[in-house]
Each structure stands twice: as C-alpha cells, then as structure tokens.
Scaffold this motif. Structure first.
Motif, PDB file in Angstrom:
ATOM      1  N   TRP A 140       0.731  -1.234   0.141  1.00 49.81           N
ATOM      2  CA  TRP A 140       0.130   0.012   0.009  1.00 49.81           C
ATOM      3  C   TRP A 140       0.902   1.056  -0.129  1.00 49.81           C
ATOM      4  N   GLU A 141       2.042   1.056   0.849  1.00 50.28           N
ATOM      5  CA  GLU A 141       2.686   2.216   0.834  1.00 50.28           C
ATOM      6  C   GLU A 141       3.234   2.652  -0.692  1.00 50.28           C
ATOM      7  N   ALA A 142       3.653   1.609  -1.550  1.00 47.77           N
ATOM      8  CA  ALA A 142       3.997   1.776  -2.827  1.00 47.77           C
ATOM      9  C   ALA A 142       2.829   2.502  -3.934  1.00 47.77           C
ATOM     10  N   PHE A 143       1.644   1.962  -3.479  1.00 45.43           N
ATOM     11  CA  PHE A 143       0.443   2.338  -4.311  1.00 45.43           C
ATOM     12  C   PHE A 143       0.361   3.895  -3.959  1.00 45.43           C
ATOM     13  N   TRP A 144       0.255   4.091  -2.554  1.00 47.24           N
ATOM     14  CA  TRP A 144       0.002   5.815  -2.419  1.00 47.24           C
ATOM     15  C   TRP A 144       1.363   6.780  -2.938  1.00 47.24           C
ATOM     16  N   SER A 145       2.254   6.072  -3.262  1.00 48.97           N
ATOM     17  CA  SER A 145       3.442   6.733  -3.731  1.00 48.97           C
ATOM     18  C   SER A 145       3.324   6.865  -5.053  1.00 48.97           C
ATOM     19  N   ILE A 146       2.724   6.027  -5.917  1.00 54.52           N
ATOM     20  CA  ILE A 146       2.657   5.708  -7.337  1.00 54.52           C
ATOM     21  C   ILE A 146       1.540   6.369  -7.863  1.00 54.52           C
TER      22      ILE A 146
END
Length: 402
Positions: A140-146
C-alpha cells in the motif's frame, strides 16, 4: 479522411512528425541503456532488451506506416504492443517510465476519436502504474506513492488529447472553408465565363443586326423597287442595280470586318462625319427622302472622339435610319451630331407617322441600341407621338482618346 483512419497528418506536419520519430528512438535507446544499469538478472535483462527491440520493430514496421497510411487496425496493434512493452520495461526498470512522455503523444496521434484516445490513455497509465507497483512489491505504501504521478500523467495525457481534438476541429473547419472558397471561386469563374459568353453573343447579335441585317433589308427593298420599275418600263433599273451592288459590297466588307475585328469598315477609312454623310446620301438615294447631316461641333472634336464612341454613334444612326425606312413613312430626316456639357450626342429626327412610346416594343433594334449605348455609360431617349414624327437621341459621356 477515411472513417477508420488516424488524424496525425491533420495535426502535425512532416517536419514535426520527423522530430517525434527522432525523440521516440532517442528515448527508447535511453530506456534500453538504463535497463543495463539497473541490477537485473540475466533473464530479466534479456526480457527488457527483447521488449525494447519488439517495441522498436513494431514502431518501425507498424506504427510509422500507420501514421502515414491512417489505417485503423495497424494503429490499434501498435498501441497494444506499446502498452505491453512499456509495462515490461517499467516493471523491470522503473526509470523507463519517462517513455510515457512519447507514448502518450503517440496514443493520441493514432487515435480515431476522443473515446479511442481516452481509452488507450487509461490503459497506458493504469498498465504502467500496475507494472511499477509490481516492481515495488505490491504494497500500500508503494500504491499511495505511485498514485499521484498516475493521476498527473492521466490528466496531462487527457489535456494533451483535448488540445489535439481542438486543433483537429479547427483544421477541419479551415479545410471545409477552403473547399467552400475553392467551390465559390470555381462557380464565380463559371458565372463570369457564362456572362462573358452571353455578352459576346449579344454584341455579335447587335453587330449583325446593325450591319448585315440592315444591309440585307436595303437589298430586298431595292430589289422590290427595281422589279416595280422594270414592270413599268425599266427606267431607273440600272441605278437600282448599282445601289444593290454597292450595298452588297458594303455588307461583304462588314462581314469580313466582323470576322477580323469589330471596328466598322467605314470608320477605318473615313471620319465619323464623312461616314454619316455617306450614310445619309445613300439612304436618300434608296428611299427618296430628304436627309441632312448637321454638326454642332468642330471636325477636330469629332476626330478626337474615341473609336469605341464613334462606333456606338454610327450604329445608333444606322439603327434609327433602318427604323425610319421600315416604319416611319417620313419625308425628311435630320441627323445632328453635337457636343455639350461633357457629353457627345447624336440625334435622328424624322417627320414620319410616329408611334406611342408607352406601348411595349416588339423589335430588337431599339433594345440593341440601348444595350450598346448603356455599355458605354450613355443613355437613349426616344420622343414620339402618333402622327408627330420621332426623335431618337443618344447621349454618351465624353472620355479622352486612349
């Protein structure tokens, strides 16, 4: 434009398209180089290299021809390959995401309409975002950064597509206006040509009526007179034959002049005053009427008149004399050539039977006279009453001799 074609040629020119091609190859080469600097396994590096080569080959053999040919199926094939290859490259080497810059442009350059462009833009952004998320480990961290750059990329792509649509709409309007202007120009040229043909026909009709037709009328009347004199004993028949021959020769000369040019033979050999006097003498000899020609201007002023005005004045006098012969039953005719108040005029006055000027005319002569005079900027005035004779006056504004 075909219904299934792209519209790149309506948006950018050949020079700009060449620039886009160069940018594509440069960015693709940079992406391939970046993949070699990224820590990848040998199979991953081979997959990235294969994706880059496949994308380059597809663009060379499918994408570029699709832009030129505007064919729908090749454009779809290239864009599908474009999205899939970018997913592979971005998934293996996130730095390859800058390929989306050129990819978004090509999606819209090959788009058939707005919905088509939006659909492939969404596929491109979602596909590359998903590949980048896969490369980051599906967190999820990668999702919100992307997510932010995905939204920004999508918005930029859509704005670019809307701009292209506006450019296309303006180009279509301009093309439509140009087609209408070309059509209007062609119609105007046809109208001018038709008008010129009609004007030339009318001019030829007037020339024939004022020369050959009147000459033929004179020959007919002289022949009838000669036949009557021959029946009475033959006195004067020789003179009538001479008049017929002279009229026929003049008609022949006029016919040749009509073929060669439109200046009357008589005016090419003498002044307008001399021609009018000869016309009066011949008319008197043929009809037995008292015909006089008066000048209210100097002979030098007559000579100074432009040739076109002299032709109009002579034809008007000939037509008026023809009407006197056919209709007036007059005893005398007075032809007056004058100049006053900046206008040259010729007046033909007879003491014949006259007519009512309010009744519609069925003949061609007076209408032809009016048409010829009005083309020269002049006017025709006719005064007549039953039993009171007729006066025909032609007024033409003077002009300097060219």
């Amino acid at each position: 434009m075909e219904a299934t074609g792209t519209r790149a040629d309506r948006v950018i020119g050949d020079g700009t398209l060449l620039g886009w091609n160069i940018v594509f190859w440069v960015i693709l080469a940079m992406s391939l180089l970046v993949s070699f600097t990224t820590p990848l396994t040998i199979p991953q590096r081979g997959l990235a290299t294969g994706a880059a080569l496949l994308l380059g080959a597809t663009y060379l053999f499918v994408g570029m021809p699709a832009i030129q040919s505007r064919r729908w199926i090749p454009s779809v094939v290239f864009r599908v390959v474009l999205v899939l290859c970018l997913m592979v490259l971005v998934g293996l080497s996130p730095a390859s995401v800058f390929l989306m810059f050129i990819a978004s442009a090509q999606v819209w350059l090959l788009a058939r309409d707005l919905r088509d462009g939006i659909g492939f833009s969404l596929a491109l952004v979602i596909g590359c975002g998903t590949a980048q998320l896969w490369g980051a480990g599906w967190g999820w961290e990668a999702f919100w950064s992307i997510l932010p750059w995905m939204v920004v990329s999508l918005v930029v792509s859509l704005l670019f597509g809307i701009w292209i649509e506006k450019v296309i709409a303006q180009s279509q309007q301009r093309a439509h206006l140009i087609e209408e202007l070309h059509a209007a120009r062609d119609e105007l040229a046809d109208a001018h040509h038709s008008a010129g043909v009609m004007a030339e026909r009318e001019r030829m009709a007037r020339e024939i009526h004022d020369t050959l037709a009147q000459g033929m009328t004179s020959i007919v009347m002289l022949s009838q007179t000669g036949a009557a004199e021959l029946a009475r004993g033959g006195d004067g028949v020789a003179a009538r034959f001479a008049q017929i021959e002279a009229t026929a020769r003049e008609n022949l000369a006029e016919a040749r002049a009509l073929v060669a040019a439109f200046t009357p033979v008589a005016l090419s050999e003498a002044t307008l005053t001399e021609v009018l006097r000869r016309q009066g003498e011949r008319f008197a000899a043929e009809t037995g009427l008292d015909v006089r020609v008066l000048l209210d201007l100097d002979e030098s002023e007559v000579v100074a008149l432009p040739q076109s005005q002299q032709v109009v004045l002579l034809r008007a006098a000939q037509e008026a004399l023809a009407n006197v012969r056919k209709h007036a039953r007059a005893k005398s005719v007075l032809i007056t050539l004058g100049l006053s108040a900046g206008r040259v005029s010729i007046e033909i006055r007879d003491d014949g039977s006259g007519f009512s000027v309010t009744e519609p005319s069925t003949g061609f002569g007076l209408a032809a006279m009016r048409g010829r005079v009005e083309e020269s900027g002049g006017s025709v005035q006719v005064e007549s009453t039953p039993g009171g004779g007729t006066v025909v006056q032609v007024l033409i504004p003077t002009q300097e001799t060219p």
